[in-house]
Design a protein around this motif. Sequence first.
Motif, PDB file in Angstrom:
ATOM      1  N   ASP A  21     -20.005 -18.559  15.564  1.00 44.01           N
ATOM      2  CA  ASP A  21     -19.851 -17.344  16.364  1.00 44.01           C
ATOM      3  C   ASP A  21     -20.150 -16.145  15.475  1.00 44.01           C
ATOM      4  N   PHE A  22     -21.239 -15.444  15.769  1.00 42.49           N
ATOM      5  CA  PHE A  22     -21.627 -14.289  14.966  1.00 42.49           C
ATOM      6  C   PHE A  22     -21.225 -12.972  15.620  1.00 42.49           C
ATOM      7  N   GLY A  23     -20.747 -13.031  16.841  1.00 40.93           N
ATOM      8  CA  GLY A  23     -20.410 -11.800  17.540  1.00 40.93           C
ATOM      9  C   GLY A  23     -19.217 -11.080  16.956  1.00 40.93           C
ATOM     10  N   GLU A  24     -18.293 -11.840  16.318  1.00 44.73           N
ATOM     11  CA  GLU A  24     -17.058 -11.231  15.843  1.00 44.73           C
ATOM     12  C   GLU A  24     -17.281 -10.257  14.697  1.00 44.73           C
ATOM     13  N   HIS A  25     -18.467 -10.287  14.077  1.00 42.40           N
ATOM     14  CA  HIS A  25     -18.708  -9.416  12.931  1.00 42.40           C
ATOM     15  C   HIS A  25     -19.207  -8.029  13.341  1.00 42.40           C
ATOM     16  N   GLU A  26     -19.458  -7.824  14.621  1.00 40.16           N
ATOM     17  CA  GLU A  26     -20.125  -6.600  15.034  1.00 40.16           C
ATOM     18  C   GLU A  26     -19.288  -5.350  14.785  1.00 40.16           C
ATOM     19  N   SER A  27     -17.988  -5.387  15.035  1.00 36.69           N
ATOM     20  CA  SER A  27     -17.182  -4.176  14.935  1.00 36.69           C
ATOM     21  C   SER A  27     -16.228  -4.198  13.749  1.00 36.69           C
ATOM     22  N   PHE A  28     -16.544  -5.003  12.762  1.00 40.20           N
ATOM     23  CA  PHE A  28     -15.684  -5.149  11.590  1.00 40.20           C
ATOM     24  C   PHE A  28     -15.832  -3.939  10.660  1.00 40.20           C
ATOM     25  N   HIS A  29     -14.720  -3.349  10.231  1.00 43.00           N
ATOM     26  CA  HIS A  29     -14.766  -2.320   9.200  1.00 43.00           C
ATOM     27  C   HIS A  29     -13.420  -2.251   8.490  1.00 43.00           C
ATOM     28  N   MET A  30     -13.402  -1.550   7.345  1.00 37.81           N
ATOM     29  CA  MET A  30     -12.195  -1.453   6.530  1.00 37.81           C
ATOM     30  C   MET A  30     -11.821   0.010   6.343  1.00 37.81           C
ATOM     31  N   GLU A  31     -10.525   0.277   6.337  1.00 42.74           N
ATOM     32  CA  GLU A  31     -10.014   1.623   6.100  1.00 42.74           C
ATOM     33  C   GLU A  31      -9.049   1.596   4.921  1.00 42.74           C
ATOM     34  N   ARG A  32      -9.247   2.506   3.993  1.00 42.51           N
ATOM     35  CA  ARG A  32      -8.373   2.578   2.831  1.00 42.51           C
ATOM     36  C   ARG A  32      -7.043   3.222   3.210  1.00 42.51           C
ATOM     37  N   LEU A  33      -5.966   2.674   2.670  1.00 41.87           N
ATOM     38  CA  LEU A  33      -4.633   3.219   2.911  1.00 41.87           C
ATOM     39  C   LEU A  33      -4.112   3.863   1.632  1.00 41.87           C
ATOM     40  N   GLU A  34      -3.589   5.062   1.761  1.00 40.94           N
ATOM     41  CA  GLU A  34      -2.966   5.748   0.634  1.00 40.94           C
ATOM     42  C   GLU A  34      -1.453   5.640   0.806  1.00 40.94           C
ATOM     43  N   LEU A  35      -0.826   4.844  -0.045  1.00 41.46           N
ATOM     44  CA  LEU A  35       0.617   4.634   0.055  1.00 41.46           C
ATOM     45  C   LEU A  35       1.346   5.631  -0.836  1.00 41.46           C
ATOM     46  N   GLU A  36       2.328   6.287  -0.271  1.00 40.60           N
ATOM     47  CA  GLU A  36       3.056   7.309  -1.022  1.00 40.60           C
ATOM     48  C   GLU A  36       4.151   6.720  -1.899  1.00 40.60           C
ATOM     49  N   SER A  37       4.754   5.626  -1.457  1.00 39.41           N
ATOM     50  CA  SER A  37       5.890   5.082  -2.201  1.00 39.41           C
ATOM     51  C   SER A  37       5.415   4.244  -3.386  1.00 39.41           C
ATOM     52  N   PRO A  38       5.866   4.556  -4.608  1.00 40.65           N
ATOM     53  CA  PRO A  38       5.500   3.766  -5.786  1.00 40.65           C
ATOM     54  C   PRO A  38       6.305   2.471  -5.817  1.00 40.65           C
ATOM     55  N   PRO A  39       5.845   1.477  -6.568  1.00 45.03           N
ATOM     56  CA  PRO A  39       6.621   0.232  -6.673  1.00 45.03           C
ATOM     57  C   PRO A  39       7.936   0.481  -7.396  1.00 45.03           C
ATOM     58  N   VAL A  40       9.012  -0.035  -6.831  1.00 41.75           N
ATOM     59  CA  VAL A  40      10.333   0.157  -7.425  1.00 41.75           C
ATOM     60  C   VAL A  40      10.837  -1.143  -8.036  1.00 41.75           C
ATOM     61  N   GLY A  41      10.807  -2.202  -7.273  1.00 38.41           N
ATOM     62  CA  GLY A  41      11.231  -3.511  -7.752  1.00 38.41           C
ATOM     63  C   GLY A  41      10.303  -4.573  -7.200  1.00 38.41           C
ATOM     64  N   VAL A  42      10.542  -5.810  -7.579  1.00 37.34           N
ATOM     65  CA  VAL A  42       9.705  -6.919  -7.126  1.00 37.34           C
ATOM     66  C   VAL A  42      10.563  -7.898  -6.337  1.00 37.34           C
ATOM     67  N   THR A  43      10.225  -8.069  -5.072  1.00 40.59           N
ATOM     68  CA  THR A  43      10.904  -9.060  -4.239  1.00 40.59           C
ATOM     69  C   THR A  43      10.216 -10.412  -4.410  1.00 40.59           C
ATOM     70  N   ALA A  44      10.798 -11.440  -3.818  1.00 37.86           N
ATOM     71  CA  ALA A  44      10.180 -12.768  -3.877  1.00 37.86           C
ATOM     72  C   ALA A  44       8.803 -12.749  -3.232  1.00 37.86           C
ATOM     73  N   ALA A  45       8.668 -12.041  -2.107  1.00 35.67           N
ATOM     74  CA  ALA A  45       7.374 -11.964  -1.432  1.00 35.67           C
ATOM     75  C   ALA A  45       6.344 -11.274  -2.314  1.00 35.67           C
ATOM     76  N   ALA A  46       6.748 -10.169  -2.939  1.00 35.21           N
ATOM     77  CA  ALA A  46       5.827  -9.449  -3.816  1.00 35.21           C
ATOM     78  C   ALA A  46       5.445 -10.309  -5.016  1.00 35.21           C
ATOM     79  N   GLN A  47       6.419 -10.990  -5.603  1.00 39.62           N
ATOM     80  CA  GLN A  47       6.132 -11.812  -6.780  1.00 39.62           C
ATOM     81  C   GLN A  47       5.141 -12.926  -6.444  1.00 39.62           C
ATOM     82  N   TYR A  48       5.263 -13.479  -5.256  1.00 45.34           N
ATOM     83  CA  TYR A  48       4.347 -14.540  -4.833  1.00 45.34           C
ATOM     84  C   TYR A  48       2.909 -14.026  -4.773  1.00 45.34           C
ATOM     85  N   PHE A  49       2.697 -12.875  -4.142  1.00 37.69           N
ATOM     86  CA  PHE A  49       1.336 -12.378  -3.955  1.00 37.69           C
ATOM     87  C   PHE A  49       0.786 -11.676  -5.202  1.00 37.69           C
ATOM     88  N   ILE A  50       1.655 -11.326  -6.135  1.00 38.15           N
ATOM     89  CA  ILE A  50       1.212 -10.715  -7.387  1.00 38.15           C
ATOM     90  C   ILE A  50       0.779 -11.769  -8.404  1.00 38.15           C
TER      91      ILE A  50
END
Length: 328
Positions: A21-50
């Motif tokens: 299926d090649f149709g799904e690629h037609e409207s694909f795009h990416m938007e950058r997110l600017e996050l204001e909150s700095p990292p404070v601690g590391v949770t289990a979820a964060a540690q897994y993906f880091i």
Amino acid sequence: MYEWIKGYNLVEYSEQAERMDFGEHESFHMERLELESPPVGVTAAAQYFIAQQAWLSDDFQQMIPADNANIRELILAEVAPHFADVKQVIREGNIETIYLRELKPESRQLFLDTHTGILPVLEDLYRHHDISDSFSGVKRTIVNYVVDPAALEPYEVPGTETLQALLNAYLELPDGEYALMPLGWKFDDHLQNSAALRFFAGWAPHLMLGVDADTDEVIILHMSAREFTREVLLNSARPKPSRRRGSYLYMDIGHALVNVIDLSRQSHIKAWNELKDVKVYQLPEGMDFTDFNHETAEPLPAGIAFFYDQDSLQSMIGRVNQELEDFN
């Protein structure tokens, strides 16, 4: 021994190869997110993906399914603040995925200084941190072994509710699969004691190990919401022999796709990129390859790339050269 490995695998016979299926690629795009909150601690979820970037390579990136608003909120609150490059992938106006790259230096240190309940799982998943063999390009023969999760002793990790919710998002995708590349795993009976394997068996209904037939190294761990099946293509689903129409060579490459090559402008080739005029067409729904005519069809849009394994590539190059001899 190996009572935790299922002694069977489901076989699924297919009369025709699945269409791409090649149709799904037609409207694909990416938007950058600017996050204001700095990292404070590391949770289990964060540690897994880091872990991959902190231990293995800065080149790793994470793409977490995020079409669910609650999941998206968890990602942006616990995981995304640790990455400098955060984008959301949007398709058809809907946020589909959160894309994470470039682990922040302070988050790398937080990762190393923090011990959450998921750390023993990660240390077992990545028993060493050398990934050179994983991307060496050496062709391997893989044997798949289906795991029986019920036969493994559960490995419960308190405080991983958010992580399991994020991992479940992968299994809720249309293909319902998630995969990891363990490091340092050997396929033997002791692997049933693996903390990582037992942890994943606690939430993934189906697991399968991809094992190098020559070294017994576990190359990949597949997890799925559905039972694994081995697809067997019937003759009707296999690519048909190449054929010519005038000066054009039609090569059936499967999945209702056809390479069309103009032989009149072509000399013998040693590499696929030496072809002067090759286009890929998709067979209309219900059409057989023997009825295909490129003059009444439209090629696939530019920008869609195809990757062939070396054996298939050499076979196609040989076929082109043989047809050129007959044509000339």
